[in-house]
Design a protein around this motif. Structure first.
Motif, PDB file in Angstrom:
ATOM      1  N   SER A   6       0.829  -1.197   0.000  1.00  0.00           N
ATOM      2  CA  SER A   6       0.000   0.000   0.000  1.00  0.00           C
ATOM      3  C   SER A   6       0.865   1.249   0.000  1.00  0.00           C
ATOM      4  O   SER A   6       2.078   1.201   0.181  1.00  0.00           O
ATOM      5  N   ARG A  38      -9.127  -0.400   4.105  1.00  0.00           N
ATOM      6  CA  ARG A  38      -9.212  -0.050   2.683  1.00  0.00           C
ATOM      7  C   ARG A  38     -10.207   1.087   2.437  1.00  0.00           C
ATOM      8  O   ARG A  38     -10.137   1.742   1.392  1.00  0.00           O
ATOM      9  N   THR A  53      -4.632   0.977   0.047  1.00  0.00           N
ATOM     10  CA  THR A  53      -4.193  -0.238   0.723  1.00  0.00           C
ATOM     11  C   THR A  53      -4.423  -1.449  -0.180  1.00  0.00           C
ATOM     12  O   THR A  53      -5.519  -1.645  -0.695  1.00  0.00           O
ATOM     13  N   HIS A 111     -14.951  -1.390  -4.175  1.00  0.00           N
ATOM     14  CA  HIS A 111     -15.119  -2.398  -3.124  1.00  0.00           C
ATOM     15  C   HIS A 111     -16.152  -3.442  -3.559  1.00  0.00           C
ATOM     16  O   HIS A 111     -15.917  -4.647  -3.442  1.00  0.00           O
TER      17      HIS A 111
END
Length: 290
Positions: free
Chosen positions: A2, A202, A208, A245
């Protein structure tokens, strides 16, 4: 690797061990309770009282049809549950949604939505408040919400005699966290993930790329273990949990079905789009065995 800075790493290791800024956008925000659950004169049943902040949209008779009660979790908290039986007279399904709601709301605020959704989909809905929300005792923590949904799941099975194959686990936003955790342990009729997140870190730090041991809500590590059919729903303009996501969760689901990406939808308005109910109805009544 990350793009976390050294300063970011130091902040993440500070006390307490799960600092709020790891998932600042997803910090638990229990609202002021919009309802109370009071035992009746027999002590065996409970009566629901909604405040004006619940914004109830139906009649007093409809409110009386909402069954509420309290259950104990394995972590010693007493959490509130609500059962809504569908009023639909056509296309009634054998399924019950175990609904884990989003943040900053409680069962009182969700009650009108549940009644309407149950009627439109022809399903029953069983929901619960996380520890520290609404009439539920304790404090909202990651471990507690896992215990909360486990207790709700077992109550749904035992109190109403509903077998796992007739249960659809529905999680919205932060509610996808306990939903995925439960789904990796039990194969159910299906799973619906509405605006899911990969992990808390995240969300707070979008660059990340891996799961650190101090991360919270690591759903991305659990979703490959879910063996039930999974429908993922996400808005492309989600300002809280980025659309990426939902896309990554979908790509890691072993039994993912056709997802619903709602163009232009944000985090809190997906339900306002017509394709939302259309996709749910198709999934429940056509794609799943009835």
């Amino acid at each position: 690797m990350s793009n976390l800075t050294f300063r970011d790493i130091c902040r993440l290791f500070c006390c307490p061990p799960c600092p709020g800024h790891i998932a600042a956008k997803l910090a638990f925000i229990p609202p002021d309770p919009t309802y109370t659950v009071i035992p009746d004169e027999t002590g065996n049943k409970y009566v629901l009282h909604l405040t004006e902040h619940a914004e109830w949209q139906y009649t007093d008779r409809d409110q009386q049809n909402l069954e509420v009660f309290l259950i104990n979790t394995a972590r010693g908290n007493r959490v509130a549950c609500m059962y809504i039986k569908s009023s639909a007279t056509h296309q009634v399904s054998k399924y019950t949604l175990l609904f884990s709601h989003g943040n900053a709301v409680d069962l009182g605020q969700m009650s009108s939505f549940y009644v309407g959704l149950a009627a439109r989909l022809g399903v029953n809905i069983f929901s619960y408040d996380y520890s520290g929300y609404g009439a539920s005792g304790g404090k909202p923590t990651e471990k507690n919400i896992y215990a909360d949904i486990e207790a709700a799941f077992q109550s749904l099975r035992q109190r109403y005699g509903i077998s796992p194959e007739n249960i659809i686990l529905y999680g919205q936003s932060i509610g996808t966290v306990p939903t995925i955790d439960l789904a990796k342990k039990y194969e159910c009729g299906a799973v619906i993930l509405h605006s899911p997140l990969l992990s808390g870190l995240r969300v707070a730090f979008p660059n990340t790329k891996r799961t650190w041991f101090f991360d919270v809500f690591p759903s991305i590590e659990k979703i490959p273990k879910v063996t039930s059919p999974v429908l993922v729903i996400h808005g492309t303009e989600d300002e809280v949990i980025d659309f990426s996501h939902g896309l990554a969760i979908y790509e890691h689901c072993p039994r993912a079905v056709e997802p619903l990406w709602i163009e232009g939808a944000g985090h809190n308005d997906i339900e306002l789009y017509g394709q939302y109910v259309e996709r749910l109805r198709l999934f429940i009544h056509t794609e799943l065995p009835n």
